[in-house]
Motif scaffolding. Structure first.
Motif, PDB file in Angstrom:
ATOM      1  N   LEU A  65     -50.146 -38.292 -52.880  1.00 34.99           N
ATOM      2  CA  LEU A  65     -50.243 -37.260 -51.854  1.00 34.99           C
ATOM      3  C   LEU A  65     -49.220 -36.171 -52.165  1.00 34.99           C
ATOM      4  O   LEU A  65     -48.839 -35.975 -53.313  1.00 34.99           O
ATOM      5  N   TYR A  66     -48.754 -35.470 -51.171  1.00 33.58           N
ATOM      6  CA  TYR A  66     -47.776 -34.403 -51.361  1.00 33.58           C
ATOM      7  C   TYR A  66     -47.071 -34.206 -50.032  1.00 33.58           C
ATOM      8  O   TYR A  66     -47.585 -34.570 -48.969  1.00 33.58           O
ATOM      9  N   TRP A  67     -45.881 -33.639 -50.092  1.00 32.15           N
ATOM     10  CA  TRP A  67     -45.149 -33.284 -48.877  1.00 32.15           C
ATOM     11  C   TRP A  67     -45.565 -31.859 -48.517  1.00 32.15           C
ATOM     12  O   TRP A  67     -45.477 -30.958 -49.339  1.00 32.15           O
ATOM     13  N   PRO A  68     -46.041 -31.609 -47.280  1.00 30.36           N
ATOM     14  CA  PRO A  68     -46.607 -30.297 -46.955  1.00 30.36           C
ATOM     15  C   PRO A  68     -45.582 -29.169 -47.050  1.00 30.36           C
ATOM     16  O   PRO A  68     -44.420 -29.330 -46.705  1.00 30.36           O
ATOM     17  N   PHE A  69     -46.072 -28.029 -47.500  1.00 29.89           N
ATOM     18  CA  PHE A  69     -45.228 -26.886 -47.844  1.00 29.89           C
ATOM     19  C   PHE A  69     -45.972 -25.611 -47.482  1.00 29.89           C
ATOM     20  O   PHE A  69     -47.147 -25.465 -47.807  1.00 29.89           O
ATOM     21  N   VAL A  94     -41.261 -32.964 -59.709  1.00 31.09           N
ATOM     22  CA  VAL A  94     -41.034 -32.085 -60.858  1.00 31.09           C
ATOM     23  C   VAL A  94     -39.782 -32.580 -61.571  1.00 31.09           C
ATOM     24  O   VAL A  94     -38.699 -32.630 -60.981  1.00 31.09           O
ATOM     25  N   VAL A  95     -39.934 -32.975 -62.830  1.00 33.42           N
ATOM     26  CA  VAL A  95     -38.777 -33.445 -63.595  1.00 33.42           C
ATOM     27  C   VAL A  95     -38.206 -32.350 -64.484  1.00 33.42           C
ATOM     28  O   VAL A  95     -37.029 -32.349 -64.812  1.00 33.42           O
ATOM     29  N   PRO A 108     -43.194 -44.382 -45.809  1.00 31.44           N
ATOM     30  CA  PRO A 108     -42.413 -43.724 -44.760  1.00 31.44           C
ATOM     31  C   PRO A 108     -41.116 -44.471 -44.490  1.00 31.44           C
ATOM     32  O   PRO A 108     -41.103 -45.691 -44.361  1.00 31.44           O
ATOM     33  N   GLY A 109     -40.021 -43.742 -44.494  1.00 28.33           N
ATOM     34  CA  GLY A 109     -38.697 -44.334 -44.298  1.00 28.33           C
ATOM     35  C   GLY A 109     -37.906 -44.481 -45.577  1.00 28.33           C
ATOM     36  O   GLY A 109     -36.685 -44.666 -45.534  1.00 28.33           O
ATOM     37  N   ASP A 110     -38.584 -44.394 -46.735  1.00 30.49           N
ATOM     38  CA  ASP A 110     -37.857 -44.454 -48.010  1.00 30.49           C
ATOM     39  C   ASP A 110     -36.940 -43.233 -48.141  1.00 30.49           C
ATOM     40  O   ASP A 110     -37.259 -42.154 -47.636  1.00 30.49           O
ATOM     41  N   PRO A 111     -35.795 -43.381 -48.853  1.00 29.69           N
ATOM     42  CA  PRO A 111     -34.903 -42.235 -49.022  1.00 29.69           C
ATOM     43  C   PRO A 111     -35.558 -41.113 -49.813  1.00 29.69           C
ATOM     44  O   PRO A 111     -36.277 -41.356 -50.787  1.00 29.69           O
ATOM     45  N   LEU A 112     -35.298 -39.882 -49.373  1.00 24.47           N
ATOM     46  CA  LEU A 112     -35.824 -38.688 -50.028  1.00 24.47           C
ATOM     47  C   LEU A 112     -34.664 -37.800 -50.463  1.00 24.47           C
ATOM     48  O   LEU A 112     -33.569 -37.886 -49.916  1.00 24.47           O
ATOM     49  N   GLU A 113     -34.928 -36.958 -51.453  1.00 23.78           N
ATOM     50  CA  GLU A 113     -33.966 -35.946 -51.857  1.00 23.78           C
ATOM     51  C   GLU A 113     -34.718 -34.637 -52.035  1.00 23.78           C
ATOM     52  O   GLU A 113     -35.955 -34.623 -52.101  1.00 23.78           O
ATOM     53  N   LYS A 114     -33.993 -33.536 -52.096  1.00 19.71           N
ATOM     54  CA  LYS A 114     -34.635 -32.234 -52.245  1.00 19.71           C
ATOM     55  C   LYS A 114     -35.037 -32.006 -53.689  1.00 19.71           C
ATOM     56  O   LYS A 114     -34.235 -32.151 -54.599  1.00 19.71           O
ATOM     57  N   ILE A 119     -38.624 -29.139 -51.571  1.00 23.73           N
ATOM     58  CA  ILE A 119     -39.631 -30.077 -51.074  1.00 23.73           C
ATOM     59  C   ILE A 119     -39.084 -31.489 -51.245  1.00 23.73           C
ATOM     60  O   ILE A 119     -38.637 -31.864 -52.328  1.00 23.73           O
ATOM     61  N   PRO A 120     -39.109 -32.310 -50.180  1.00 25.64           N
ATOM     62  CA  PRO A 120     -38.603 -33.686 -50.314  1.00 25.64           C
ATOM     63  C   PRO A 120     -39.420 -34.504 -51.315  1.00 25.64           C
ATOM     64  O   PRO A 120     -40.653 -34.427 -51.341  1.00 25.64           O
ATOM     65  N   VAL A 121     -38.701 -35.276 -52.130  1.00 24.84           N
ATOM     66  CA  VAL A 121     -39.329 -36.174 -53.100  1.00 24.84           C
ATOM     67  C   VAL A 121     -38.607 -37.516 -53.032  1.00 24.84           C
ATOM     68  O   VAL A 121     -37.455 -37.585 -52.598  1.00 24.84           O
TER      69      VAL A 121
END
Length: 199
Positions: A65-69, A94-95, A108-114, A119-121
């Protein structure tokens, strides 16, 4: 099967086409952002129903999926349905610029970073290969070609995957345009699902 392309190449467009695509992106994103949030949420629910019909059973499948933007359909509530149905959700990361995306598992609930564009990943996790790739659209044409943000990430990624996933573009019906003037590196979506139809 799409011919393999050099996934590290720089995709180049004529100046005229690059200018046109940039203007179309700006116009379409502005129109998308002008849709009231409640209306967008209702449209996203209809898109989720269309995805259910396209995909069928989630069991044993990894679905990217994707985080909405910037007004994209918010399918985060649908993540729960995928997981409840026995599927695994992954988010694109994006690496490196001009390189394929990687997909990391996410619940849902897993740690995210910018990530890129803030966009959170997922903050960690071994890359996985999705069976289904859900790609947000800025625009799309009748041949199921996707107008994205111009970075070429999805085209590079789809060309680099070891197998052919089911690729579904999602967006609003108002994002339909007559053509994106597809180039050799552009890869069409297998299906397009909007708030009004699936093709």
């Amino acid at each position: 099967m799409q011919d393999k392309i050099d996934t590290t190449q720089t995709f180049s467009l004529t100046p005229e086409l690059a200018c046109w695509r940039k203007a179309e992106r700006e116009r379409l994103i502005a129109e998308r952002l002008a849709i009231p949030a409640d209306t967008r949420n209702a449209m996203a629910q209809r898109i989720a129903a269309g995805l259910n019909a396209c995909i069928g059973s989630f069991a044993g499948h990894t679905i990217s999926l994707y985080w909405p933007f910037r007004g994209e359909p918010d399918l985060r509530p649908w993540m729960n349905a995928v997981i409840a149905g026995g599927g695994q959700v992954a988010l694109p990361v994006v690496v490196e610029k001009a390189h394929p995306l990687v997909f990391r598992p996410y619940r849902p609930g897993d740690p995210l970073e910018k990530g890129v564009w803030n966009i959170p990943v997922p903050a960690s996790g071994q890359p996985v290969v999705p069976d289904v790739v859900i790609a947000p659209l800025v625009g799309f044409d009748p041949q199921n070609y996707r107008l994205g943000y111009g970075g070429g990430f999805f085209d590079r990624t789809l060309a680099s995957l070891p197998g052919k996933p089911l690729v579904i573009g999602v967006g609003y019906a108002t994002q339909a345009i007559p053509t994106i003037y597809a180039q050799p590196h552009d890869i069409p979506m297998d299906r397009i699902v909007t708030d009004q139809s699936a093709s």
